[in-house]
Motif scaffolding. Structure first.
Motif, PDB file in Angstrom:
ATOM      1  N   HIS A  86       0.856  -1.197  -0.366  1.00 34.83           N
ATOM      2  CA  HIS A  86       0.121   0.293  -0.508  1.00 34.83           C
ATOM      3  C   HIS A  86       1.105   1.079   0.151  1.00 34.83           C
ATOM      4  O   HIS A  86       0.917   1.848  -0.599  1.00 34.83           O
ATOM      5  N   ASN A  87       1.624   1.620   0.836  1.00 40.00           N
ATOM      6  CA  ASN A  87       2.691   2.643   0.892  1.00 40.00           C
ATOM      7  C   ASN A  87       3.669   2.549  -0.287  1.00 40.00           C
ATOM      8  O   ASN A  87       3.604   4.030  -1.058  1.00 40.00           O
ATOM      9  N   ALA A  88       3.933   1.885  -0.585  1.00 40.25           N
ATOM     10  CA  ALA A  88       4.637   1.727  -2.198  1.00 40.25           C
ATOM     11  C   ALA A  88       3.890   2.167  -3.486  1.00 40.25           C
ATOM     12  O   ALA A  88       4.056   3.365  -3.750  1.00 40.25           O
ATOM     13  N   LEU A  89       2.515   1.469  -3.030  1.00 41.36           N
ATOM     14  CA  LEU A  89       1.642   2.786  -4.733  1.00 41.36           C
ATOM     15  C   LEU A  89       1.007   3.813  -4.176  1.00 41.36           C
ATOM     16  O   LEU A  89       1.313   4.989  -4.750  1.00 41.36           O
ATOM     17  N   VAL A  90       1.058   4.241  -2.156  1.00 39.43           N
ATOM     18  CA  VAL A  90       0.886   5.879  -2.410  1.00 39.43           C
ATOM     19  C   VAL A  90       1.628   6.587  -3.270  1.00 39.43           C
ATOM     20  O   VAL A  90       1.589   7.804  -3.836  1.00 39.43           O
ATOM     21  N   ASN A  91       2.999   6.065  -2.568  1.00 38.62           N
ATOM     22  CA  ASN A  91       4.196   6.090  -3.199  1.00 38.62           C
ATOM     23  C   ASN A  91       4.737   7.009  -4.611  1.00 38.62           C
ATOM     24  O   ASN A  91       5.266   7.400  -5.275  1.00 38.62           O
ATOM     25  N   LEU A  92       4.336   5.495  -5.562  1.00 34.83           N
ATOM     26  CA  LEU A  92       4.560   5.271  -7.255  1.00 34.83           C
ATOM     27  C   LEU A  92       3.300   6.223  -7.774  1.00 34.83           C
ATOM     28  O   LEU A  92       3.644   6.869  -8.787  1.00 34.83           O
ATOM     29  N   LEU A  93       2.415   5.510  -7.532  1.00 33.45           N
ATOM     30  CA  LEU A  93       0.957   6.055  -8.506  1.00 33.45           C
ATOM     31  C   LEU A  93       0.143   7.430  -8.244  1.00 33.45           C
ATOM     32  O   LEU A  93       0.921   8.649  -7.248  1.00 33.45           O
ATOM     33  N   PRO A  94       0.445   8.452  -8.965  1.00 34.07           N
ATOM     34  CA  PRO A  94      -0.328  10.197  -8.954  1.00 34.07           C
ATOM     35  C   PRO A  94      -0.969  10.410  -7.829  1.00 34.07           C
ATOM     36  O   PRO A  94      -2.200   9.704  -8.271  1.00 34.07           O
ATOM     37  N   PHE A  95      -1.422  11.519  -7.356  1.00 34.61           N
ATOM     38  CA  PHE A  95      -2.450  11.911  -6.483  1.00 34.61           C
ATOM     39  C   PHE A  95      -2.939  11.136  -4.968  1.00 34.61           C
ATOM     40  O   PHE A  95      -3.919  10.878  -5.154  1.00 34.61           O
ATOM     41  N   ARG A  96      -1.720  10.819  -5.392  1.00 33.71           N
ATOM     42  CA  ARG A  96      -2.135   9.646  -3.889  1.00 33.71           C
ATOM     43  C   ARG A  96      -2.942   8.700  -4.169  1.00 33.71           C
ATOM     44  O   ARG A  96      -3.941   7.782  -3.533  1.00 33.71           O
ATOM     45  N   SER A  97      -3.050   8.115  -5.387  1.00 30.74           N
ATOM     46  CA  SER A  97      -4.359   7.185  -6.238  1.00 30.74           C
ATOM     47  C   SER A  97      -3.873   5.702  -5.066  1.00 30.74           C
ATOM     48  O   SER A  97      -4.420   4.784  -5.264  1.00 30.74           O
ATOM     49  N   GLY A  98      -2.747   5.597  -4.800  1.00 35.80           N
ATOM     50  CA  GLY A  98      -2.357   4.922  -3.968  1.00 35.80           C
ATOM     51  C   GLY A  98      -3.592   3.824  -2.977  1.00 35.80           C
ATOM     52  O   GLY A  98      -3.604   2.533  -2.143  1.00 35.80           O
ATOM     53  N   GLU A  99      -4.137   5.035  -2.053  1.00 31.80           N
ATOM     54  CA  GLU A  99      -4.927   4.806  -1.411  1.00 31.80           C
ATOM     55  C   GLU A  99      -5.961   3.773  -1.767  1.00 31.80           C
ATOM     56  O   GLU A  99      -6.342   3.227  -0.998  1.00 31.80           O
ATOM     57  N   ALA A 100      -6.096   3.753  -3.058  1.00 29.09           N
ATOM     58  CA  ALA A 100      -7.363   2.477  -3.354  1.00 29.09           C
ATOM     59  C   ALA A 100      -6.770   1.507  -3.147  1.00 29.09           C
ATOM     60  O   ALA A 100      -7.643   1.230  -2.947  1.00 29.09           O
ATOM     61  N   ALA A 101      -5.543   1.145  -3.239  1.00 28.50           N
ATOM     62  CA  ALA A 101      -4.949  -0.146  -3.166  1.00 28.50           C
ATOM     63  C   ALA A 101      -5.242  -1.037  -1.466  1.00 28.50           C
ATOM     64  O   ALA A 101      -5.212  -1.763  -1.609  1.00 28.50           O
ATOM     65  N   PHE A 102      -5.645   0.087  -0.439  1.00 26.72           N
ATOM     66  CA  PHE A 102      -6.096  -0.562   0.482  1.00 26.72           C
ATOM     67  C   PHE A 102      -7.437  -1.424   1.146  1.00 26.72           C
ATOM     68  O   PHE A 102      -7.056  -2.078   1.229  1.00 26.72           O
ATOM     69  N   PRO A 103      -8.336  -1.147   0.622  1.00 25.58           N
ATOM     70  CA  PRO A 103      -9.715  -1.395   0.299  1.00 25.58           C
ATOM     71  C   PRO A 103      -8.886  -2.747  -0.271  1.00 25.58           C
ATOM     72  O   PRO A 103      -9.695  -3.513  -0.277  1.00 25.58           O
ATOM     73  N   VAL A 104      -9.014  -2.621  -1.953  1.00 26.81           N
ATOM     74  CA  VAL A 104      -9.146  -3.757  -2.666  1.00 26.81           C
ATOM     75  C   VAL A 104      -8.146  -5.208  -2.174  1.00 26.81           C
ATOM     76  O   VAL A 104      -8.250  -6.484  -1.944  1.00 26.81           O
ATOM     77  N   LEU A 105      -7.043  -4.062  -1.231  1.00 29.14           N
ATOM     78  CA  LEU A 105      -6.259  -5.341  -1.252  1.00 29.14           C
ATOM     79  C   LEU A 105      -6.496  -6.169   0.373  1.00 29.14           C
ATOM     80  O   LEU A 105      -6.343  -7.185   0.401  1.00 29.14           O
ATOM     81  N   LEU A 106      -7.430  -5.690   1.551  1.00 26.20           N
ATOM     82  CA  LEU A 106      -8.176  -6.182   2.382  1.00 26.20           C
ATOM     83  C   LEU A 106      -8.819  -6.839   1.730  1.00 26.20           C
ATOM     84  O   LEU A 106      -9.431  -7.858   2.803  1.00 26.20           O
ATOM     85  N   SER A 107      -9.463  -6.442   0.881  1.00 31.95           N
ATOM     86  CA  SER A 107     -10.893  -6.787   0.491  1.00 31.95           C
ATOM     87  C   SER A 107     -10.573  -8.235  -0.158  1.00 31.95           C
ATOM     88  O   SER A 107     -10.933  -9.403   0.073  1.00 31.95           O
ATOM     89  N   ARG A 108      -9.316  -8.520  -0.591  1.00 31.69           N
ATOM     90  CA  ARG A 108      -8.655  -9.647  -1.497  1.00 31.69           C
ATOM     91  C   ARG A 108      -7.762 -10.660  -0.343  1.00 31.69           C
ATOM     92  O   ARG A 108      -7.925 -11.796  -0.800  1.00 31.69           O
ATOM     93  N   TRP A 109      -6.856 -10.365  -0.084  1.00 29.88           N
ATOM     94  CA  TRP A 109      -6.288 -10.997   1.172  1.00 29.88           C
ATOM     95  C   TRP A 109      -6.949 -10.980   2.367  1.00 29.88           C
ATOM     96  O   TRP A 109      -6.966 -12.308   2.599  1.00 29.88           O
ATOM     97  N   PHE A 110      -8.306 -10.222   2.720  1.00 32.95           N
ATOM     98  CA  PHE A 110      -8.819 -11.095   3.807  1.00 32.95           C
ATOM     99  C   PHE A 110     -10.230 -11.180   4.203  1.00 32.95           C
ATOM    100  O   PHE A 110     -10.526 -11.504   5.002  1.00 32.95           O
TER     101      PHE A 110
END
Length: 189
Positions: A86-110
């Motif tokens: 999640h932190n890597a995606l926040v730092n790499l994707l523009p406009f903090r769009s990596g924040e969207a990875a958090f709910p997606v990953l929580l849903s998929r992995w857990f």
């Protein structure tokens, strides 16, 4: 497979383009001047920071993880992995769009619901903002001591009051199941 190959090819081309810039020699020279002990200290502090972030998120979802049976010693490591991705995606994707990875990953992995994950992410960011505000109150140049104390008291009071209020009204979610706006607030709380 074709899209993955294209993505890898584009990534390699971008890496080559960045590395081809002659200014990297200056970066290398600067890195050579860094004290090894200081570099090691920074690496240890970064690792501790990510370990604490993982522990905070693990604590946030401990009930869901314990209920799913996925927390048999590996749950923290899986949450730490989620934190790092999640932190890597926040730092790499523009406009903090990596924040969207958090709910997606929580849903998929857990298997944690998207709504729960989004509200939790907002709560985690509110905690982050509280810490940043407190640090700003401590180090703001030229701020009189009285104002520092007042700012810290207000920030600390709010940090205590909001969770206390939310815990006190925890049962309101069941009472407001009729779709009324107050029930949406209760679920957010």
């Amino acid at each position: 497979v074709a899209l993955r190959g294209l993505a890898v090819a584009i990534s390699i081309a971008l890496l080559w383009w960045v590395l081809a810039d002659a200014r990297w020699q200056g970066v290398g020279a600067r890195l050579g001047q860094i004290d090894v002990a200081a570099l090691f200290g920074v690496a240890v502090l970064f690792a501790a920071s990510y370990a604490m972030r993982g522990a905070r998120i693990h604590s946030e979802f401990r009930d869901e993880l314990a209920g799913s049976g996925s927390d048999r010693g590996r749950g923290y490591l899986r949450i730490l992995r989620l934190t790092l991705v999640h932190n890597a995606l926040v730092n790499l994707l523009p406009f903090r769009s990596g924040e969207a990875a958090f709910p997606v990953l929580l849903s998929r992995w857990f298997g944690i619901g998207t709504g729960r994950a989004i509200v939790s992410l907002l709560w985690l960011r509110a905690q982050d903002a509280t810490v940043v505000l407190a640090l700003a109150a401590l180090v703001w140049p030229g701020l009189p001591l009285v104002w520092r104390v007042v700012a810290l008291a207000v920030i600390g009071g709010g940090a205590w009051l909001v969770p206390t209020w939310a815990r006190r009204h925890r049962g309101d979610v069941k009472a407001g199941a009729d779709g009324h706006p107050s029930s949406k607030l209760a679920r957010l709380r």
